[in-house]
Design a protein around this motif. Structure first.
Motif, short mmCIF file in Angstrom:
data_model
loop_
_atom_site.label_atom_id
_atom_site.label_comp_id
_atom_site.label_asym_id
_atom_site.label_seq_id
_atom_site.Cartn_x
_atom_site.Cartn_y
_atom_site.Cartn_z
N PHE A 42 0.82 -1.30 -0.03
CA PHE A 42 -0.02 0.05 -0.15
C PHE A 42 0.69 1.35 0.01
O PHE A 42 0.75 2.24 -0.66
CB PHE A 42 -0.90 -0.01 1.29
CG PHE A 42 -1.65 1.07 1.35
CD1 PHE A 42 -3.07 1.22 0.77
CD2 PHE A 42 -1.40 2.54 1.98
CE1 PHE A 42 -3.90 2.18 0.78
CE2 PHE A 42 -2.44 3.47 2.17
CZ PHE A 42 -3.65 3.20 1.50
N VAL A 47 2.02 7.29 -0.72
CA VAL A 47 0.87 7.80 0.17
C VAL A 47 1.28 8.92 0.51
O VAL A 47 2.20 9.19 1.18
CB VAL A 47 0.76 6.71 1.23
CG1 VAL A 47 -0.50 7.06 2.03
CG2 VAL A 47 0.19 5.25 0.32
N ALA A 63 -4.19 6.10 -1.03
CA ALA A 63 -3.05 5.38 -1.95
C ALA A 63 -2.63 6.07 -2.97
O ALA A 63 -3.59 6.79 -3.48
CB ALA A 63 -3.30 3.84 -2.45
#
Length: 82
Positions: A42, A47, A63
């Motif tokens: 992720f 991010v 994300a």
């Protein structure tokens, strides 16, 4: 805080290295989700970190890859930790 396992996660950011101690016994549900996100890429999608309070917490949410965001959004909200 209760004792228990601690996992260290090191992140490279545009402002330098960010070291995160994950105390699983403090928030087992949140820690499990966070570590799942770490281990499944992720955070490899660039991010954004919205808020960081030194020695306390970091807030994130979206994300960088819309498909990854869509996948995690489908998991729904976390239940409150005990």
């Amino acid at each position: 805080p209760p004792a228990g396992p601690v996992t260290l996660v090191c992140c490279n950011t545009t402002k330098g290295t960010l070291n995160i101690e994950v105390h699983e016994s403090w928030a087992p549900i949140g820690a499990e989700r966070f570590l799942h996100m770490v281990n499944n890429g992720f955070f490899s999608t660039k991010v954004g970190l919205f808020r960081a309070l030194q020695g306390f917490l970091v807030q994130f949410g979206l994300a960088g890859d819309p498909e990854v965001h869509k996948l995690y959004h489908s998991y729904g909200n976390l239940k409150d930790d005990p």
